[in-house]
Design an enzyme around this catalytic site. Sequence first.
Site, mmCIF file in Angstrom:
data_model
loop_
_atom_site.group_PDB
_atom_site.id
_atom_site.type_symbol
_atom_site.label_atom_id
_atom_site.label_comp_id
_atom_site.label_asym_id
_atom_site.label_seq_id
_atom_site.Cartn_x
_atom_site.Cartn_y
_atom_site.Cartn_z
ATOM 1 N N TYR A 1 -9.222 5.287 8.216
ATOM 2 C CA TYR A 1 -9.411 5.512 9.657
ATOM 3 C C TYR A 1 -10.373 6.685 9.774
ATOM 4 C CZ TYR A 1 -5.044 2.831 10.305
ATOM 5 O OH TYR A 1 -4.077 1.860 10.301
ATOM 6 N N PRO B 1 -4.347 -0.615 18.875
ATOM 7 C CA PRO B 1 -4.132 -1.070 17.493
ATOM 8 C C PRO B 1 -4.238 0.052 16.458
ATOM 9 C CG PRO B 1 -6.284 -1.735 18.281
ATOM 10 C CD PRO B 1 -5.565 -1.176 19.456
ATOM 11 N N HIS C 1 0.839 -1.208 0.000
ATOM 12 C CA HIS C 1 0.000 0.000 0.000
ATOM 13 C C HIS C 1 0.870 1.252 0.000
ATOM 14 C CE1 HIS C 1 -4.237 -1.429 1.410
ATOM 15 N NE2 HIS C 1 -3.722 -2.236 0.485
ATOM 16 N N TYR D 1 3.850 6.117 10.542
ATOM 17 C CA TYR D 1 3.002 4.993 10.137
ATOM 18 C C TYR D 1 3.824 3.896 9.447
ATOM 19 C CZ TYR D 1 -1.256 2.601 8.554
ATOM 20 O OH TYR D 1 -2.254 1.670 8.357
ATOM 21 N N LYS E 1 0.944 -1.024 15.284
ATOM 22 C CA LYS E 1 2.348 -1.137 15.696
ATOM 23 C C LYS E 1 2.658 -2.425 16.454
ATOM 24 C CE LYS E 1 3.624 2.570 13.811
ATOM 25 N NZ LYS E 1 4.304 2.332 12.544
HETATM 26 C C1 PHB Z 1 -6.292 -4.809 10.622
HETATM 27 O O1 PHB Z 1 -6.347 -4.969 9.382
HETATM 28 O O2 PHB Z 1 -6.667 -5.684 11.455
HETATM 29 C C2 PHB Z 1 -5.756 -3.494 11.150
HETATM 30 C C3 PHB Z 1 -5.180 -2.606 10.249
HETATM 31 C C4 PHB Z 1 -4.676 -1.403 10.729
HETATM 32 C C5 PHB Z 1 -4.768 -1.108 12.079
HETATM 33 C C6 PHB Z 1 -5.343 -2.011 12.981
HETATM 34 C C7 PHB Z 1 -5.848 -3.212 12.510
HETATM 35 O O3 PHB Z 1 -4.289 0.080 12.534
#
Ligand code: PHB
Length: 389
Positions: free
Chosen positions: A200, A292, A72, A384, A296
């Site tokens: 997000y 989450p 990505h 990130y 990280k």
């Molecule tokens: C996930 O795909 O489970 C996932 C992706 C990004 C995050 C947290 C979980 O920040």
Amino acid sequence: MKTQVAIVGAGPAGLLLGHLLRAEGLDVVLVERASPDYVLGRIRAGVLERTTTDLMDRLGLGARMHAEGLPHDGFHLADGERLIRIDIAALTGRQVMVYGQTELTRDLMAAAPERGLEILYDAADVALHDVEGDAPYLTYRKDGSDRRIDCDFICGCDGYHGPSRQAIPPSVGTAFEKVYPFGWLGILADVAPCNHELIYANHARGFALASMRSETRSRYYIQVPLDEKVEDWPDERLWDELAVRLGPEAAAHMARGPALEKSIAPLRSFVFEPMRHGRLLLAGDSAHIVPPTGAKGLNLAASDVAYLSEALVAYYRRNDRDAVAGYSSRALARVWKAERFSWQLTRLMHRFPDNDAFDRRMQLADLDYIASSTAAQTSIAENYVGLPL
Ligand code: PHB
Ligand code: APR
């Protein structure tokens, strides 16, 4: 049994460390409480930093990750009205790899036999002994008999609830913790993602995340109160809430389907210092937990074991004791910066129960600033993709 390095825990941290040490010819044994199926059954996130993918490539174990993973170039922040794209590739020259961390664990487990990595599963009552001396050892029960492993070092990769951190005396260790007043309700479904990149979302009703495992399997989350019950969220109600929180652009492309998995996880920030005591060295969730939000968790475990394997190889190859002595401060420097980013992104994107109207305006102003500032986007992007080792 005698070995050079005994690792407690065969999750991602223990497996990565074990492979790195075996690749350098060290004698290693992993002692895992659960079965292989249990380890593979753990719910895990899906974003890998370059640091982590580089380790898999260095081990020659990245083939399936590159074949099935999704590189990505960016992700989106949503503020209820628009999508703000963070172009991580343009801003940092790096990508992230979307690849289920369970699949990474599977790849590491599958390669263990051919690499001579010994993993003792279903080991009960694992206990650590004499970690302050030069001859530490583990005891455990397996197949009905009491067993012992004498070693030079014990690496505690046994997660937040394991015994290793407890083996460091309270007079030596310090824990730093923040528990968030909400959890994440997650759903996994065999439907195409609503967007080719992650979203997000900060919505007045709460946070939401649109992620994926592949081009045909999606992973979504919404923020819920800590006392929420999964049974109060039938699939349709969850799909409806996701459509609202992710905003009209994402909702227009959001496919619905039956949940393959649906669960609620709490969020916490946690760091334990030091990550070394005598001949015991901690790595991964045994030493730190991140919310989450910044993806990280596994990536911090990867940087821990990159530092730790380097230090142990220096000890055995060059009798360099300074590298082991310096492991904790080196690992914690990166841990704390990842904790900061995860905490900051969690504060920016979630609705906190005690937030007032001014706090909400601060979040929206922050997002508006990010939308208009390359400097702000670069700061988010470099955290990130993962700060340098
Ligand atoms: C996930 O795909 O489970 C996932 C992706 C990004 C995050 C947290 C979980 O920040
Ligand atoms: N004895 C032996 N093994 C134990 C014990 C014990 N007493 N207690 C726990 N374990 C094992 C667990 O069964 C588990 O397999 O230690 C392992 C710890 O693995 P994780 O909890 O996954 O932690 P870690 O390997 O540090 O993973 C780092 O990866 O996917 C992400 O979210 C995950 O943040 C986590 C990260």
